[in-house]
Design an enzyme around this catalytic site. Structure first.
Site, PDB file in Angstrom:
ATOM      1  CD  GLU A  49      -2.878   1.347   2.264  1.00 21.78           C
ATOM      2  OE1 GLU A  49      -3.706   2.276   2.224  1.00 21.78           O
ATOM      3  OE2 GLU A  49      -2.893   0.458   3.112  1.00 21.78           O
ATOM      4  CB  CYS A 247      -7.054   3.095   3.575  1.00 22.24           C
ATOM      5  SG  CYS A 247      -7.450   2.094   5.028  1.00 22.24           S
ATOM      6  CG  ASN A 378      -8.957  -2.095   1.645  1.00 19.94           C
ATOM      7  OD1 ASN A 378      -8.225  -3.053   1.854  1.00 19.94           O
ATOM      8  ND2 ASN A 378      -8.951  -1.023   2.424  1.00 19.94           N
ATOM      9  CD  GLU A 379      -9.311  -2.463   6.755  1.00 21.17           C
ATOM     10  OE1 GLU A 379      -8.541  -3.117   7.464  1.00 21.17           O
ATOM     11  OE2 GLU A 379      -9.443  -1.229   6.867  1.00 21.17           O
TER      12      GLU A 379
END
Length: 673
Positions: A49, A247, A378-379
């Site tokens: 990331e 994120c 994502n999440e």
């Protein structure tokens, strides 16, 4: 949780021996010919990331910050140096609709200046790492109506002394933009260098994409990646590379989400975007953190190929970060997001006759990247995510039925949010569910048996983000110490023991710059000249480079080793090399002597290798000053008979490899013992 595991955890944290007074059963049994499950080649991988300055200022080797003047402050990273600056000497101009992806450029108007009187200096990303004797490649886009301005390019040390230089005399271009290139060699090493571009003569010159790359990039690719950082990944022999996050995929809002199509094509046409870690944490603001996308989706796929890893891209599912704005696209407007996913598969796998396969081929890779895995969201969590995931799943599976989809289990490994998602995803027969765990070391010890009772026939698990937090999640005091790495190793034996459930796993985050981080802990730390593997990195390496092909039972008192007598273990057979691989973690403060009986082996012959990681204390870390304070060391000893006698050091991670197995026979075992 069993009382025995809680006692193990309490003792581990207190760093005292947990062995009771009575004699212990010191015999461990490995049923070497009972194949419990295949271990997937993707079992141990890496998660990338762009956080902690790991892309721009990190693995992407560009040394110039704000090279195209597109930061919110156009001259961020740049200063004027020379004699008195007059109005109009330097101008920031905007092409607006003529170049929407990269509209700004700088205009310089020197007037009969001598060398050194008129120039601009770039500070780099917390300085520039300059190495003595290394070639540096300078380039810029420029145009000038008439010749007359000479360009001096210089590398400066922290004292503003010249440690490398070259001079260029650009030709007139009229209104046409051209690329100017030159190379220079550094005469000294400097961790906090700068780049000076001076102008001599009279006239007007427009400049854009001012760039400087070291000559020692990975595979020698111009404009490529920092070789020492890529080598650290290659040394892990990872099964997959997940990218670009994290994120940043979600974005603070949907306008700041990651859009893969804006990260491919010519570098000068890729549109810069603010990095959400620029402003995410008040305690670690990074106002100069942007994404130039010099490291874009093509480069990520290429990197995965270079290091022998399956590419695993993650795409936005129509939802921004739910911790920030929770903005989402209505279901009836989701089609462009779904089309992006379909187009990405074509970009990766289509031949040159397809629209997006042609784009890949034109970028220099006519062969497909053979994409098999794709993450949706994502999440993300809640019914909103499930609703959008169903739309993506239907469209992708109809066109690409063999594509394996990675789905989100949210931000936590337990609780109402996790239970809802896990239940819904399993009802959907999701291919692979991505579980994340950022918890204290105790949690990892307590959960080493987490997957022992998972459904063996249902959705598989991707342990997509995990790292033991020595203090607490989102704490600046988290350390990459031996206590955390030891707990992770214990947990990882449980992941591997359950390879028929867990098919992928990766530590996160991956990289962090010592002068530009937002989150700790992190697996690999860098400065402008050096790279340091943490104890957590070397634990990952011990597991990933010692991955067998099939799990076999390893038992003590007829039960899997998941905390009994301070021990955590997994065992595998590598049928390609005819080796038995045993991983043993001792979290006790005492050394332990163990006998390992090998059932199903008629005899052993040859040498056994024993790799050991240990430390003088649980708080020991690797650092720039002591990069190898904790690393694996190798011992060799002769193996014979049908058992092994091993000494397990206090607080140690051990990998034992035994070659030349003479197995009675392989047989498929049923239920996990």
């Amino acid at each position: 949780m069993l009382v025995k595991n809680i006692s193990v955890v309490a003792a581990f944290v207190a760093s005292v021996c947990i062995m009771p007074a009575q004699a212990q059963n010191n015999t461990i049994v490995v049923k070497a010919n009972q194949l419990k499950a295949d271990i997937q080649p993707t079992m141990w991988g890496v998660f990338f990331e762009d956080i902690n300055m790991s892309a721009d200022g990190g693995i992407y080797a560009e040394l110039v910050k704000n090279r195209s003047f597109e930061f919110l402050k156009p001259l961020a990273g740049w200063t004027f140096k020379g004699k008195e600056r007059k109005e109009g000497d330097l101008l920031i101009l905007n092409r607006q609709d003529k170049q929407t992806n990269n509209p700004r450029f700088i205009q310089v108007n020197p007037n009969h200046t001598a060398k050194g009187d008129f120039g601009i200096i770039n500070e780099g990303f917390r300085g520039m790492g300059i190495k003595q004797g290394l070639r540096y490649d300078f380039s810029m886009l420029y145009r000038q109506p008439a010749a007359g301005v000479k360009v001096h390019v210089e590398l400066l040390n922290a004292k503003n002394e010249v440690i490398g230089k070259t001079t260029i005399s650009p030709v007139a271009t009229g209104k046409e933009w051209r690329k100017l290139e030159a190379s220079l060699e550094a005469t000294a090493t400097e961790p906090k260098g700068t780049l000076a571009v001076w102008f001599e003569g009279s006239g007007q010159m427009d400049l854009d994409m001012i760039s400087l790359f070291p000559g020692d990039t990975w595979k020698g690719r111009k404009g490529g990646m920092r070789a020492d950082m890529v080598q650290m990944l290659a040394d892990l022999k990872p099964g997959f590379l997940r990218f670009p996050g994290g994120c940043i995929v979600e974005g603070y809002d949907l306008s700041q989400r990651y859009q893969w199509k804006k990260t491919i094509g010519p570098i000068e046409e890729r549109q810069l975007l603010i990095n959400r870690w620029n402003f995410e944490f008040a305690h670690r603001p990074t106002p100069d953190y942007f994404q130039t996308f010099g490291l874009g989706f093509f480069e990520y796929f290429q990197l995965a190929e270079d290091i022998g890893a399956e590419p695993l891209p993650i795409l936005n599912c129509g939802m921004a970060c739910q911790f920030n704005t929770a903005e989402m696209v209505p279901l009836d407007q989701l089609d462009p997001y779904v089309q992006d996913a379909l187009d990405l598969i074509e970009f990766a796998n289509g031949d040159a006759s397809t629209k997006w396969g042609k784009v890949r081929a034109q970028m220099g890779h006519p062969e497909p990247f053979n994409l098999k895995l794709l993450g949706i969201g994502n999440e993300n969590w809640g019914p909103q995510y499930i609703d959008r995931l169903q739309v993506f799943t239907k469209a992708i599976k109809e066109k690409y039925p063999k594509m394996q989809l990675i789905t989100s289990a949210g931000t936590d490994p337990d609780g109402e949010r996790f239970d809802y998602l896990n239940g819904q995803l399993r009802k959907m027969n999701a291919d692979i569910i991505d579980e994340h765990y950022y918890r204290r070391p105790e949690w990892f010890l307590q959960n080493a048996a987490r997957y022992d009772n998972y459904d063996r026939n249902g959705s598989k698990v991707f342990a997509g983000e995990y790292a033991a937090q020595s203090d607490k999640t989102v704490s600046i005091h988290n350390k990459n110490n031996w206590r955390a790495a030891l707990a992770e190793a214990s947990f990882m034996t449980g992941l591997e023991r359950n390879a028929d459930v867990v098919v992928m796993a990766s530590y996160a985050p991956l990289f962090a710059h010592v002068d530009g981080w937002q989150w700790t802990p992190d697996m690999i730390w860098i400065d402008n000249l050096h790279v340091v593997g943490t104890p957590n990195y070397y634990v990952q390496k011990m597991f990933s480079t010692n991955r067998g092909t099939h799990i076999v039972p390893i038992l003590k008192n007829n039960a899997p080793l998941a905390g009994q007598d301070s021990l955590y273990a997994s065992a595998s057979v590598d049928k390609t090399t005819n080796e038995l691989i045993i991983k043993l973690v001792n979290v006790s403060a005492n050394g332990l002597q163990q006998e390992i009986k090998l059932d199903g082996v008629s005899k052993l012959s040859g040498n056994a290798r024993h790799y050991v990681m240990k430390a003088s204390g649980l708080d020991v870390e690797n650092s720039l000053k002591e990069p190898l304070a904790i690393v694996p060391v190798e011992e060799q000893w002769k193996a014979s008979g049908k058992s092994l006698k091993v000494n397990l050091a206090p607080h140690s991670v051990n990998v034992i490899r035994v070659k030349h197995l003479d197995l009675v026979s392989f047989k498929k075992a049923g239920k996990m013992e």
